[in-house]
Design a protein around this motif. Sequence first.
Motif, PDB file in Angstrom:
ATOM      1  N   UNK A 109       0.830  -1.210   0.000  1.00 39.26           N
ATOM      2  CA  UNK A 109       0.000   0.000   0.000  1.00 39.26           C
ATOM      3  C   UNK A 109       0.865   1.260   0.000  1.00 39.26           C
ATOM      4  N   UNK A 110       1.926   1.252   0.776  1.00 36.44           N
ATOM      5  CA  UNK A 110       2.824   2.406   0.791  1.00 36.44           C
ATOM      6  C   UNK A 110       3.510   2.629  -0.543  1.00 36.44           C
ATOM      7  N   UNK A 111       3.962   1.538  -1.160  1.00 35.68           N
ATOM      8  CA  UNK A 111       4.583   1.655  -2.472  1.00 35.68           C
ATOM      9  C   UNK A 111       3.613   2.138  -3.530  1.00 35.68           C
ATOM     10  N   UNK A 112       2.383   1.632  -3.469  1.00 39.48           N
ATOM     11  CA  UNK A 112       1.369   2.071  -4.427  1.00 39.48           C
ATOM     12  C   UNK A 112       1.046   3.549  -4.236  1.00 39.48           C
ATOM     13  N   UNK A 113       0.949   3.976  -2.986  1.00 39.41           N
ATOM     14  CA  UNK A 113       0.672   5.387  -2.715  1.00 39.41           C
ATOM     15  C   UNK A 113       1.810   6.278  -3.215  1.00 39.41           C
ATOM     16  N   UNK A 114       3.039   5.835  -3.027  1.00 37.12           N
ATOM     17  CA  UNK A 114       4.186   6.601  -3.516  1.00 37.12           C
ATOM     18  C   UNK A 114       4.171   6.677  -5.042  1.00 37.12           C
ATOM     19  N   UNK A 115       3.865   5.564  -5.691  1.00 37.20           N
ATOM     20  CA  UNK A 115       3.780   5.555  -7.153  1.00 37.20           C
ATOM     21  C   UNK A 115       2.656   6.433  -7.681  1.00 37.20           C
ATOM     22  N   UNK A 116       1.510   6.372  -7.044  1.00 36.24           N
ATOM     23  CA  UNK A 116       0.372   7.198  -7.464  1.00 36.24           C
ATOM     24  C   UNK A 116       0.681   8.675  -7.238  1.00 36.24           C
ATOM     25  N   UNK A 117       1.340   8.972  -6.132  1.00 36.63           N
ATOM     26  CA  UNK A 117       1.748  10.360  -5.884  1.00 36.63           C
ATOM     27  C   UNK A 117       2.720  10.857  -6.940  1.00 36.63           C
ATOM     28  N   UNK A 118       3.624   9.999  -7.372  1.00 40.89           N
ATOM     29  CA  UNK A 118       4.554  10.373  -8.437  1.00 40.89           C
ATOM     30  C   UNK A 118       3.859  10.619  -9.761  1.00 40.89           C
TER      31      UNK A 118
END
Length: 82
Positions: free
Chosen positions: A67-76
């Motif tokens: 979830x953290x990685x997905x959130x970071x990717x979506x934020x990017x």
Amino acid sequence: MLSMPVLAILLGVAIAVFGLIFTLKASSIADTMWTRNESRTRHSRLLAAPRSYYLWLCRIGGVVLSAGGAALGIGGVTNLLT
């Protein structure tokens, strides 16, 4: 400044994939952790944790990483599009 969103996307994808692998391999990781803990806590059963504790710890940790990685990717991606 184009490199920062791209870096966030790549890092987010890498963390999400690592979390997914961690979640899918939770059973074998939990077995390893439980076996090591059993050998260290043989003399004290109060410190010994059941195997299911390690299994859920690995599963929850993997989901949180994904979830953290997905959130970071979506934020990017969001940062790249704006």
